[in-house]
Design an enzyme around this catalytic site. Structure first.
Site, PDB file in Angstrom:
ATOM      1  N   LYS A  44       0.926  -1.156   0.094  1.00  0.00           N
ATOM      2  CA  LYS A  44       0.099   0.012   0.003  1.00  0.00           C
ATOM      3  C   LYS A  44       0.785   1.523  -0.062  1.00  0.00           C
ATOM      4  CE  LYS A  44      -4.271  -1.896   0.263  1.00  0.00           C
ATOM      5  NZ  LYS A  44      -5.112  -1.882  -1.262  1.00  0.00           N
ATOM      6  N   GLU A  47      -9.603   6.040   3.232  1.00  0.00           N
ATOM      7  CA  GLU A  47     -10.288   4.811   3.775  1.00  0.00           C
ATOM      8  C   GLU A  47      -9.429   3.412   3.945  1.00  0.00           C
ATOM      9  OE1 GLU A  47     -10.021   5.043   0.617  1.00  0.00           O
ATOM     10  OE2 GLU A  47      -9.165   3.037   0.489  1.00  0.00           O
ATOM     11  N   SER A  84       1.398  -9.718  -0.571  1.00  0.00           N
ATOM     12  CA  SER A  84       1.092  -8.381  -0.775  1.00  0.00           C
ATOM     13  C   SER A  84       1.562  -7.804   0.688  1.00  0.00           C
ATOM     14  CB  SER A  84      -0.242  -7.972  -1.053  1.00  0.00           C
ATOM     15  OG  SER A  84      -1.159  -8.669  -0.530  1.00  0.00           O
TER      16      SER A  84
END
Lengths: 275, 399
Positions: free
Chosen positions: B92, B114, B381
């Site tokens: 991210k 969010e 991830s």
């Protein structure tokens, strides 16, 4: 885009108000809150108290342009079983008793799930006059607007304080029925004061608009409604009435309470007098 | 297969998917983001600054690790793309830093985001702390419970975390609240969306910032194996880690691209987050894509053991790739994801995030129709530190 037919109740109502030198008062409620039966009575009751145009919200699970009051109303309506079909049927029942112009305030997904052409045809057949799509800018899938318009629905555009001048002109050209000026940044809901730049903002819109300019978002008192109407061609009140419905949803005199308040707002707007 | 066309078009469309279905108030802000992003893409100074941060702050390039024992077990050559080793513990940060730099370019001082699993929230909070931006993160209260460590991490980073009580109290409701904030504060605020979804230009921009994953992986696997992989595998919530891995391989027609959705605990509506296996075309949170919805167009609640995959729609580029047949999607159940955690932890000494564990857990099924010794790249991830307490709870272990 094809123009809405001359017979459209919204256009007729603005024409009548113009001859009476009056501004328009538009009331929003969420269809199906607390029930679709109540919606029928509320609309008929508010129309009898002088509300000029009704905006009926189609309840939606994810109303991102709405504040807490309208969101809660949507959740109550969905929990009570409201559907797109049910809202259309409620309007058909209203039409047996009232000729008040009605437009639906809608997020696209429930209309797409229903089928846009089927929705347009069924809405017109039931007596719905227009659609206010919250999440469909005019350049997004223009065929959707065309389908609504060709069936005879007035498709209203919204203009925000952030809208650039060039885009204002574009939206003013696209809008039918009226042009909705969202007078403040933010979601729907009650606020204590109208924004300072309202007069200037509305003046720029009226210069380019081909239909009446009505002002909404954050208007809750008769004084604010009158003030907004002074600048534009009409004022829109939503969350304030929705909160009344929330508070009195189970009271036997729900319709009286809401209709009376709507009547006070309408009277304040009508007292302003036309341009 | 013919070359894959360049998407999205100027209107933000991936075929019939994507677009901008938003309130009018946001249109000028989206136009502004498009313009700033286009300018940044061709500005060597912006690219150099992003590259500097990704190498010296995030720790890129992340390794491509041969999963030796897992490879023996599955009789295939399994390579792990180690996004779990990024600073903050997941991919991210690649996007959060890119968009935080863009925020400075936009001249805005405040950021909102969010978060579902909390990884995007932590990444955004981190980028904002680094660059001196004010930050507020919206998170469903159900997700706050599941990912409590990440909530506190965001607070430590100086971010305000706002719990969302409305709707299903998960990611989609956090997106709604963030959109409401943005509509209200659009003049001084940039919304850093964390996945490859939402209105244009987000699906494109997030994909571009995440494509560093696939560019590195492609070069690394070529160097290590002397060939392209038979398949790339990644979990898909909104789809940012998957599109980041897939995108640089799109025109390598022989490389199978396999996305793994959250299969939850059943096939009924509300029991999973498999949009391609129970969803249908719809418009949701600013875009058109596949949506889990009822017959009346109401978006339904989803279920997944992983908060980061627990979302009712999927990035529009995945919908487009799926319709073209260029990428394939399958589901992994909650139980398979938990099995995936154990598989990787016990064989490779890597505890993956519950999200990434979906891609690990279905590997035994995926490799069944690949030749022996096939080369497979799996995106890890994120790392599983945030999930340790939740995994213990799910397995009935008292810590």
């Amino acid at each position: 885009m094809t123009p809405a037919p001359a017979a459209n109740r919204i256009a007729r109502r603005f024409a009548e108000l113009a001859t009476q030198k009056k501004k328009a008062f538009i009331a929003y409620i969420c269809a199906g809150d607390p029930s679709l039966d109540a919606t029928v009575e509320l609309v008929v009751g508010m129309a009898a108290q002088g509300v000029d145009i009704i905006e009926l919200g189609i309840p939606y699970s994810d109303p991102m342009a709405d504040g807490p009051a309208n969101q809660a109303a949507s959740e109550r309506a969905l929990a009570a079983g409201a559907t797109v079909r049910g809202v259309i049927d409620a309007v058909r029942r209203i039409r047996a008793r009232s000729d008040v112009p009605i437009l639906v305030y809608a997020y696209m997904n429930p209309l797409l799930a229903y089928g846009i052409e089927r929705f347009a045809a069924d809405a017109v057949a039931a007596g719905i006059d227009g659609v206010l799509p919250l999440d469909l800018p005019p350049e997004e899938q223009p065929e959707l607007r065309v389908a609504l318009a060709q069936a005879g629905l007035a498709v209203v555009c919204l203009v925000a304080p952030t809208t650039t001048p060039a885009r204002r002109t574009y939206l003013a050209e696209q809008s039918r029925g009226f042009l909705y000026y969202v007078c403040r940044l933010g979601v729907t809901g009650e606020r204590t004061a109208l924004p300072d730049d309202l007069a200037a903002q509305v003046a720029t819109l009226k210069a380019v608009a081909i239909c009446p300019v009505c002002i909404g978002f954050g208007i809750s008192t008769p004084e604010q409604a009158a003030d907004a109407a002074r600048h534009g061609d009409g004022a829109i009140v939503g969350s304030h009435l929705v909160r009344l419905i929330e508070r009195h949803g189970r009271d036997r005199d729900l319709v009286d309470i809401v209709s009376r308040r709507a009547g006070e707002l309408a009277a304040a707007v009508h007292a302003v007098g036309g341009a | 297969m013919s070359a894959i066309p360049v998407v999205p078009d100027a209107a933000g469309r991936f075929g019939r998917y994507g677009g901008r279905y938003v309130p009018e108030t946001l249109i000028p802000a989206l136009d502004q983001v498009v313009a700033a992003y286009r300018a940044a893409q061709t500005d060597p100074a912006f690219q150099a600054e992003l590259h500097r941060l990704l190498t010296r702050y995030v720790g890129r390039p992340t390794p491509l690790t041969k999963a030796t024992r897992l490879s023996q077990r599955l009789k295939r050559r399994i390579w792990l793309k180690r996004e779990d080793l990024c600073h903050t513990g997941a991919h991210k940060i690649n996007n959060a830093l890119g968009q935080a730099l863009l925020t400075l370019r936009l001249g805005k001082k405040r950021v909102i985001a969010e978060t579902g699993a909390g990884q995007h929230g932590v990444a955004t909070a981190t980028a904002c702390a680094l660059l001196g931006l004010q930050c507020r993160v919206y998170m469903g209260v159900e997700d706050m419970r599941r990912q409590a460590p990440n909530v506190f991490r965001m607070k430590l980073l100086g971010t305000e975390v706002v719990g969302v009580e409305s709707g299903t109290k998960t990611l989609k409701d956090a997106v709604n609240e963030a959109l409401r904030d943005w509509v209200t504060n659009v003049t001084d605020t940039h919304y850093i969306i964390g996945s490859a979804l939402g209105p244009h230009p987000y699906p494109m921009m997030v994909r571009d910032f995440q494509s560093v994953i696939g560019r590195e992986a492609r070069a690394q696997v070529l160097e290590a194996e002397g060939r392209l992989p038979h398949a790339c595998v990644a979990c898909v919530g909104g789809g940012s880690n998957a599109i980041g891995l897939f995108h640089p391989f799109l025109n390598d027609a022989d490389v199978r691209l396999i996305g793994v959705e959250a299969g939850g605990n059943g096939s009924g509506l509300g029991q999973h987050a498999a949009r391609f296996d129970g969803g249908s075309f719809g418009v949701f949170q600013g875009m058109s894509s596949y949506v889990l919805q009822n017959a009346d167009g109401q978006v339904v609640g989803t279920h997944s053991v992983s908060a980061g995959l627990d979302y009712a729609s999927i990035g529009p580029e995945h919908a487009w790739l799926r319709d073209r047949g260029r990428a394939e999607y399958r589901r992994a159940s909650d139980a398979q994801a938990l099995a995936g955690v154990h598989l990787l932890a016990e064989n490779e000494g890597i505890i993956p995030a519950l999200e990434s564990a979906h891609a690990i857990g279905v590997l035994p099924e995926i490799v069944a129709d690949l030749p022996d010794d096939a080369v497979v790249v799996v995106n890890v991830s994120g790392r599983g530190d945030k999930d340790v307490a939740e995994i213990a709870r799910l397995e009935g272990v008292k810590l």
